[in-house]
Each structure stands twice: as structure tokens, then as C-alpha cells.
Design an enzyme around this catalytic site. Structure first.
Site, short mmCIF file in Angstrom:
data_model
loop_
_atom_site.label_atom_id
_atom_site.label_comp_id
_atom_site.label_asym_id
_atom_site.label_seq_id
_atom_site.Cartn_x
_atom_site.Cartn_y
_atom_site.Cartn_z
N GLU A 187 0.83 -1.21 0.00
CA GLU A 187 0.00 0.00 0.00
C GLU A 187 0.86 1.26 0.00
OE1 GLU A 187 -3.03 -0.09 -0.61
OE2 GLU A 187 -3.52 -2.17 -0.15
N ASN A 240 1.30 3.83 -3.18
CA ASN A 240 0.93 5.25 -3.08
C ASN A 240 2.06 6.15 -3.60
OD1 ASN A 240 -1.57 4.79 -2.06
ND2 ASN A 240 -1.10 5.37 0.04
N ARG A 254 -8.61 2.87 -7.97
CA ARG A 254 -8.23 2.99 -6.57
C ARG A 254 -9.49 2.93 -5.71
NH1 ARG A 254 -4.23 1.67 -8.20
NH2 ARG A 254 -4.48 0.48 -6.33
N1 ATP Z 1 2.77 9.25 -1.27
C1 ATP Z 1 1.71 10.02 -1.57
N2 ATP Z 1 1.88 11.18 -2.26
C2 ATP Z 1 0.83 11.97 -2.57
N3 ATP Z 1 -0.44 11.70 -2.22
C3 ATP Z 1 -0.69 10.56 -1.54
C4 ATP Z 1 0.37 9.66 -1.17
N4 ATP Z 1 -0.18 8.63 -0.49
C5 ATP Z 1 -1.49 8.87 -0.43
N5 ATP Z 1 -1.82 10.02 -1.06
C6 ATP Z 1 -3.18 10.62 -1.14
O1 ATP Z 1 -4.00 10.02 -0.15
C7 ATP Z 1 -5.15 9.42 -0.74
C8 ATP Z 1 -5.54 8.20 0.05
O2 ATP Z 1 -4.57 7.17 -0.06
P1 ATP Z 1 -5.00 5.65 0.14
O3 ATP Z 1 -3.83 4.78 -0.08
O4 ATP Z 1 -5.73 5.51 1.44
O5 ATP Z 1 -6.10 5.43 -1.01
P2 ATP Z 1 -5.84 5.34 -2.59
O6 ATP Z 1 -4.40 5.15 -2.87
O7 ATP Z 1 -6.51 6.50 -3.23
O8 ATP Z 1 -6.63 4.00 -2.98
P3 ATP Z 1 -6.12 2.50 -2.68
O9 ATP Z 1 -4.92 2.56 -1.80
O10 ATP Z 1 -7.27 1.82 -2.02
O11 ATP Z 1 -5.83 1.92 -4.02
C9 ATP Z 1 -4.74 9.17 -2.18
O12 ATP Z 1 -5.85 9.09 -3.04
C10 ATP Z 1 -3.86 10.37 -2.47
O13 ATP Z 1 -4.65 11.51 -2.74
MG MG Z 2 -3.29 3.72 -1.91
#
Ligand code: ATP
Ligand code: MG
Lengths: 101, 147
Positions: free
Chosen positions: B50, B54, B107
Site C-alpha cells: 500500500e 501510493n 483505486r
Molecule cells: N505518497 C503520496 N503522495 C501523494 N499523495 C498521496 C500519497 N499517499 C497517499 N496520497 C493521497 O492520499 C489518498 C488516500 O490514499 P489511500 O492509499 O488511502 O487510497 P488510494 O491510494 O486513493 O486507494 P487504494 O490505496 O485503495 O488503491 C490518495 O488518493 C492520495 O490523494
Molecule cells: Mg493507496
């Protein structure tokens, strides 16, 4: 990651094996879309016995397949999911949206 | 008698999706020193996947950037740090909410929720335009009969 489809009657079965993550999710989604559109099944069974790993990418794959089946008035079920996958799906509450065994 | 083990590795890789599998496998190999159960190993791999995904998907939306993963062992505790120098997160509290996503329909917005529930602790520090540092810790239970 590989996926093998079998059709019997109006049931489409997809056996997914290997590791499912963001790197593989898009190809799997597209393949599921294609096969669902071609078979127009009543029921989609995802056999996950060979799934060595999934992360949240698998959640999005299941939700998309569920929506697609919903549009066709059909149903989806997940069978033989390993513990690791079940734990990921449960974290998202997927067991409330579809049968997961 | 158990001695206080101290070990670490640092991995640096470009934000290519092929590295997602590599990163979680490397973390699992490193964690194997603690003789974790299969469940614990699954939790660690999932959380790492995860965090690294990200950094690959969100931190560098239109480019390839640098991702650093640091693994550290202190006693029974595994610490995983995943760091990027990407776009950053404007509102971390909001981003950590279940189902919050700025991503496409590929996502689900469950990444942070999974990291939080599969590990013992999750800390997210981020600065828009500078990057994001995700720190996770998990205590791995020693089983009976282990030295
Ligand atoms: N390393 C990062 N850099 C920039 N934005 C981030 C980063 N990690 C997370 N985010 C932001 O936080 C949000 C939530 O992250 P999260 O991992 O919970 O969900 P997701 O990545 O959108 O979906 P999923 O992990 O279920 O595929 C992301 O949609 C993004 O906007
Ligand atoms: Mg994610």
C-alpha cells in the site's frame, strides 16, 4: 498474475492466480470487462484459490466486476479466497456487498 | 536468551509499478529474521504494498521519481519507512479517512486504512510540493520455543 476463464451455461468463472497489485490490476479489470461483455453471464464466479497476494488494488477489481454484473442483472461471488485476501476484502467491508468464501 | 537485535537495510528505486512486488518481497525477506507467522508476514507485505503503491501512483503522477524504503529491526519491532519527494498530501487527516481517494476508479481509497489496521502504528508526514514520509511499525510475536 494469470487469469483463466471457463464458461458453463450462464455462469462465467475466472480463476485468478499469482499476485494482484496496482501493477497487474488494470490488465485484470480489462480482461474481466471483455469476458463479461462477451459471455453476458448470469453469474460471475471469481476463484481465488491461486491468489498468492492482493492489496487494495484487488478491492477495486471486485467492486468494478460487481457493478458490471449488476448492470447485467447478474450476480458475483468470490470462492476459495485465501486468508490474506479475505482480510484485505474485509477491511473494505466487501463481505457485505458480495458473498466471499 | 534473546539479545537485542539491530539491523537495517535501505532500498532506493524508481517509481515504476514493477517495483511494487519487489518492495514487498524484500520487506518480507527482511522481516523473516523475526520468524513471523504467515499471518504477520501477510500483514507486512500488504502494508508495504500500500505505502509503496501510493508513492508510485500518487506522489509522481506524470513522472518517474525516487522512492526510498528503509527497513529497521529493533528488538521484536519491525519499522518500515517509505519516502518520496513527490507532490505531497495537502490534508493528511482527510487522506487517511476510509474511502477517500483522489485516484481513478482503479483505486478504492483503502490504502491508509489497511496500513493502519494491519500494522501496530502508522505515521504520515507530508508537505505539498516536497513529499511524503510514511512510517509503520509492527511488533512480531516470538513464538514459544524460540531463542
Ligand atoms: N505518497 C503520496 N503522495 C501523494 N499523495 C498521496 C500519497 N499517499 C497517499 N496520497 C493521497 O492520499 C489518498 C488516500 O490514499 P489511500 O492509499 O488511502 O487510497 P488510494 O491510494 O486513493 O486507494 P487504494 O490505496 O485503495 O488503491 C490518495 O488518493 C492520495 O490523494
Ligand atoms: Mg493507496
Amino acid at each position: 498474475m494469470t487469469v483463466t476463464f471457463t464458461e458453463s451455461g450462464r455462469c462465467l468463472s475466472a480463476a485468478v492466480s499469482g499476485e494482484l497489485d496496482h501493477h497487474h490490476a488494470k490488465a485484470l479489470m480489462e480482461e474481466l470487462d471483455r469476458q463479461i461483455d462477451a459471455a453476458m453471464p448470469r453469474r460471475l464466479v471469481l476463484d481465488l484459490a491461486g491468489l498468492g497476494f492482493t492489496d487494495s488494488s484487488g478491492i477495486a477489481v471486485l467492486i468494478r466486476a460487481m457493478r458490471r454484473m449488476g448492470q447485467l442483472g447478474g450476480e458475483i461471488r468470490v470462492e476459495r479466497a485465501p486468508e490474506q485476501a479475505k482480510k484485505v476484502f474485509r477491511a473494505a467491508g466487501l463481505q457485505r456487498l458480495m458473498p466471499i468464501e | 536468551m534473546r539479545t537485542k537485535a539491530e539491523n537495517f537495510v535501505t532500498l532506493e528505486f524508481p517509481s515504476r509499478s514493477a517495483n511494487e512486488g519487489f518492495a514487498r518481497a524484500a520487506a518480507a525477506c527482511f522481516a523473516a529474521q523475526l520468524d513471523p507467522t504467515l499471518d504477520e508476514l501477510g500483514d507486512i507485505k500488504t502494508a508495504v504494498s500500500e505505502a509503496v503503491t501510493n508513492a508510485i501512483v500518487h506522489a509522481y503522477p506524470d513522472a518517474i521519481g525516487k522512492v526510498v524504503m528503509r527497513l529497521r529491526l529493533t528488538g521484536d519491532v519491525l519499522e518500515v519507512v517509505v519516502k518520496d519527494q513527490g507532490v505531497g498530501i495537502p490534508d493528511v487527516e482527510r487522506a487517511r479517512q476510509p474511502l477517500f481517494t483522489t485516484g481513478s476508479e482503479e483505486r478504492s481509497g483503502m490504502g491508509f486504512t489497511i496500513m493502519e489496521s494491519f500494522m501496530d502504528s502508522l505515521r504520515v508526514r507530508s508537505q505539498p510540493g516536497k513529499g511524503t514520509v510514511v512510517t509503520m511499525k509492527k511488533r512480531v510475536s516470538r513464538r514459544v520455543g524460540q531463542k
